[in-house]
Design an enzyme around this catalytic site. Structure first.
Site, PDB file in Angstrom:
ATOM      1  N   ASN A  89       0.808  -1.226   0.000  1.00 61.26           N
ATOM      2  CA  ASN A  89       0.000   0.000   0.000  1.00 61.26           C
ATOM      3  C   ASN A  89       0.841   1.275   0.000  1.00 61.26           C
ATOM      4  O   ASN A  89       0.397   2.296  -0.534  1.00 61.26           O
ATOM      5  CB  ASN A  89      -0.923  -0.029   1.237  1.00 61.26           C
ATOM      6  CG  ASN A  89      -1.488   1.339   1.534  1.00 61.26           C
ATOM      7  OD1 ASN A  89      -2.430   1.797   0.882  1.00 61.26           O
ATOM      8  ND2 ASN A  89      -0.901   2.042   2.502  1.00 61.26           N
ATOM      9  N   TYR A 154       4.155   9.783 -10.949  1.00 59.50           N
ATOM     10  CA  TYR A 154       3.132   9.050 -10.195  1.00 59.50           C
ATOM     11  C   TYR A 154       2.324   8.160 -11.145  1.00 59.50           C
ATOM     12  O   TYR A 154       2.136   6.969 -10.896  1.00 59.50           O
ATOM     13  CB  TYR A 154       2.214  10.030  -9.454  1.00 59.50           C
ATOM     14  CG  TYR A 154       1.206   9.345  -8.560  1.00 59.50           C
ATOM     15  CD1 TYR A 154       1.601   8.756  -7.362  1.00 59.50           C
ATOM     16  CD2 TYR A 154      -0.144   9.266  -8.910  1.00 59.50           C
ATOM     17  CE1 TYR A 154       0.687   8.117  -6.535  1.00 59.50           C
ATOM     18  CE2 TYR A 154      -1.065   8.630  -8.095  1.00 59.50           C
ATOM     19  CZ  TYR A 154      -0.649   8.063  -6.900  1.00 59.50           C
ATOM     20  OH  TYR A 154      -1.559   7.423  -6.089  1.00 59.50           O
TER      21      TYR A 154
HETATM   22  N1  LIG Z   1      -5.461   9.277  -1.372  1.00 52.38           N
HETATM   23  C1  LIG Z   1      -5.749   9.093  -2.647  1.00 52.38           C
HETATM   24  O1  LIG Z   1      -6.524   9.879  -3.240  1.00 52.38           O
HETATM   25  C2  LIG Z   1      -5.188   7.913  -3.383  1.00 52.38           C
HETATM   26  C3  LIG Z   1      -5.717   7.615  -4.641  1.00 52.38           C
HETATM   27  C4  LIG Z   1      -5.207   6.534  -5.352  1.00 52.38           C
HETATM   28  C5  LIG Z   1      -4.195   5.759  -4.802  1.00 52.38           C
HETATM   29  N2  LIG Z   1      -3.705   6.062  -3.576  1.00 52.38           N
HETATM   30  C6  LIG Z   1      -2.614   5.218  -3.070  1.00 52.38           C
HETATM   31  O2  LIG Z   1      -2.927   4.775  -1.775  1.00 52.38           O
HETATM   32  C7  LIG Z   1      -1.718   4.483  -1.069  1.00 52.38           C
HETATM   33  C8  LIG Z   1      -1.814   5.055   0.327  1.00 52.38           C
HETATM   34  O3  LIG Z   1      -1.863   6.468   0.237  1.00 52.38           O
HETATM   35  P1  LIG Z   1      -2.757   7.378   1.203  1.00 52.38           P
HETATM   36  O4  LIG Z   1      -3.665   8.145   0.347  1.00 52.38           O
HETATM   37  O5  LIG Z   1      -3.291   6.566   2.319  1.00 52.38           O
HETATM   38  O6  LIG Z   1      -1.653   8.411   1.687  1.00 52.38           O
HETATM   39  P2  LIG Z   1      -0.866   8.616   3.065  1.00 52.38           P
HETATM   40  O7  LIG Z   1      -1.829   8.801   4.180  1.00 52.38           O
HETATM   41  O8  LIG Z   1       0.135   9.658   2.759  1.00 52.38           O
HETATM   42  O9  LIG Z   1      -0.144   7.214   3.299  1.00 52.38           O
HETATM   43  C9  LIG Z   1       1.012   6.824   2.623  1.00 52.38           C
HETATM   44  C10 LIG Z   1       1.650   5.695   3.393  1.00 52.38           C
HETATM   45  O10 LIG Z   1       2.819   5.273   2.686  1.00 52.38           O
HETATM   46  C11 LIG Z   1       3.913   5.229   3.581  1.00 52.38           C
HETATM   47  N3  LIG Z   1       5.163   5.608   2.925  1.00 52.38           N
HETATM   48  C12 LIG Z   1       5.370   6.626   2.048  1.00 52.38           C
HETATM   49  N4  LIG Z   1       6.669   6.691   1.709  1.00 52.38           N
HETATM   50  C13 LIG Z   1       7.289   5.697   2.390  1.00 52.38           C
HETATM   51  C14 LIG Z   1       8.642   5.269   2.464  1.00 52.38           C
HETATM   52  N5  LIG Z   1       9.630   5.870   1.789  1.00 52.38           N
HETATM   53  N6  LIG Z   1       8.933   4.211   3.260  1.00 52.38           N
HETATM   54  C15 LIG Z   1       7.955   3.589   3.965  1.00 52.38           C
HETATM   55  N7  LIG Z   1       6.661   3.949   3.929  1.00 52.38           N
HETATM   56  C16 LIG Z   1       6.341   4.994   3.160  1.00 52.38           C
HETATM   57  C17 LIG Z   1       3.587   6.257   4.663  1.00 52.38           C
HETATM   58  O11 LIG Z   1       4.230   5.866   5.863  1.00 52.38           O
HETATM   59  P3  LIG Z   1       5.223   6.821   6.696  1.00 52.38           P
HETATM   60  O12 LIG Z   1       4.751   8.220   6.532  1.00 52.38           O
HETATM   61  O13 LIG Z   1       5.110   6.278   8.087  1.00 52.38           O
HETATM   62  O14 LIG Z   1       6.563   6.558   6.106  1.00 52.38           O
HETATM   63  C18 LIG Z   1       2.077   6.127   4.783  1.00 52.38           C
HETATM   64  O15 LIG Z   1       1.734   5.135   5.723  1.00 52.38           O
HETATM   65  C19 LIG Z   1      -0.585   5.038  -1.933  1.00 52.38           C
HETATM   66  O16 LIG Z   1       0.059   4.004  -2.636  1.00 52.38           O
HETATM   67  C20 LIG Z   1      -1.309   5.957  -2.898  1.00 52.38           C
HETATM   68  O17 LIG Z   1      -0.624   6.108  -4.097  1.00 52.38           O
HETATM   69  C21 LIG Z   1      -4.168   7.112  -2.869  1.00 52.38           C
END
Ligand SMILES: NC(=O)c1ccc[n+]([C@@H]2O[C@H](COP(=O)([O-])OP(=O)(O)OC[C@H]3O[C@@H](n4cnc5c(N)ncnc54)[C@H](OP(=O)(O)O)[C@@H]3O)[C@@H](O)[C@H]2O)c1
Length: 279
Positions: A89, A154
């Site tokens: 994720n 992205y």
């Molecule tokens: N929100 C949206 O609209 C959306 C839409 C489509 C897809 N997504 C996908 O959903 C997934 C989760 O995103 P989210 O929206 O829940 O955003 P978020 O709240 O920013 O969560 C991102 C997660 O990824 C972890 N992460 C990021 N960089 C990292 C690194 N270098 N090493 C280890 N962990 C890392 C962060 O953990 P730490 O901060 O603890 O490192 C956090 O737990 C992503 O893959 C994103 O692309 C999101």
């Protein structure tokens, strides 16, 4: 859904969609290990799990460091005994066009969004292969299926996650390992809030404007994505592999969303004025 006795690893479980997913699995009886860099975020998720009488463990580390991927899988085996479900994720955004993308931005997005997904999936699959059982669910994005201007690395990285899903599904099918993905649309998380802040808009106004460009006229909540990932990981999806399920309120049906929030702001101001004068 019942995940009693199942072991689940969720990367990026410290916030947003990953946190909701980890908690949903724990609530369904699963033994969950989350990863991320943010220990404070992890502590909150673990405390929330306790309140649900579940248990979540945490491995801290930066997935852009290759060694973290190996360590996470090793810790999962040590603490959980085996990996039944891997949820890839963790991910980061990028909000610049191809011409503006520096080597550093390209590498950092690819390292977290693509390399780590591959390294973790390969390591977990090698273990699952021994038991001829296991499932992997990747968090791609609607932007792995459609392109949006100004989000070059992205979009490319998420398209790669889509193909990792399909290719690994075929490679791993002979070993009874299923691989699927979700392709979420706009979801209310820290990632969305960062995007809105970058545009210089107040958060609630930004959320309202993003909702306008979605057929369902709202954004998703993290649990709505988590539930589909859980379904794909469950025995209820036992004949599904290589699928990329859009959970996007209809966005990929209509095509790429118009991303210009400023234009939306102007349009919705115009509409509100027209409605007011009609009253
Ligand atoms: N929100 C949206 O609209 C959306 C839409 C489509 C897809 N997504 C996908 O959903 C997934 C989760 O995103 P989210 O929206 O829940 O955003 P978020 O709240 O920013 O969560 C991102 C997660 O990824 C972890 N992460 C990021 N960089 C990292 C690194 N270098 N090493 C280890 N962990 C890392 C962060 O953990 P730490 O901060 O603890 O490192 C956090 O737990 C992503 O893959 C994103 O692309 C999101």
């Amino acid at each position: 859904m019942d995940f009693s006795g199942k072991t689940i690893v969720v990367t990026g479980g410290t916030s947003g969609i990953g946190a909701a997913t980890a908690l949903a699995f724990a609530d369904a009886g699963g033994r969950v290990l989350i990863s991320g860099r943010n220990a404070k975020g992890a502590a909150k998720v673990m405390a929330d799990a306790k309140r649900l009488s579940g248990r979540i463990d945490f491995v801290q580390g930066d997935l852009s460091d290759r060694a973290t991927c190996d360590r996470l899988i090793a810790e999962a085996v040590k603490r959980l005994g085996r990996i039944d479900v891997l949820i890839n994720n963790a991910g980061i955004g990028s909000r610049v066009s191809s011409l503006e993308t520096t080597d550093e931005t390209w590498r950092s997005v690819m390292t977290v969004n693509v390399d780590a997904v591959f390294y973790l999936s390969r390591a977990a699959a090698l273990l699952m292969k021994e038991r001829r059982s296991g499932t992997i669910v990747n968090n791609a994005s609607e932007l792995g299926l459609i392109a949006e201007p100004g989000k070059f690395s992205y979009c490319v990285s998420k398209a790669a996650v889509v193909q990792i899903t399909r290719c690994m599904a075929l490679d791993l099918a002979p070993f009874n390992i299923r691989v699927n993905a979700v392709a979420p649309g706009d979801t209310r998380t820290a990632m969305m809030e960062r995007k809105i802040r970058d545009k210089g808009l107040p958060i609630e106004r930004g959320v309202e404007l993003i909702a306008l460009r979605t057929p369902l006229k709202r954004v998703a909540m993290p649990l709505e994505i988590a539930k589909v990932m859980m379904f794909l990981a469950s025995d209820d999806a036992s004949f599904m592999t290589g699928n990329v399920v859009a959970v996007d309120g209809g966005t990929t049906v209509t095509g790429p969303p118009d991303t210009d929030l400023a234009k939306y702001a102007k349009r919705s101001r115009g509409r509100k004025a027209a409605e007011a004068s009609a009253r």
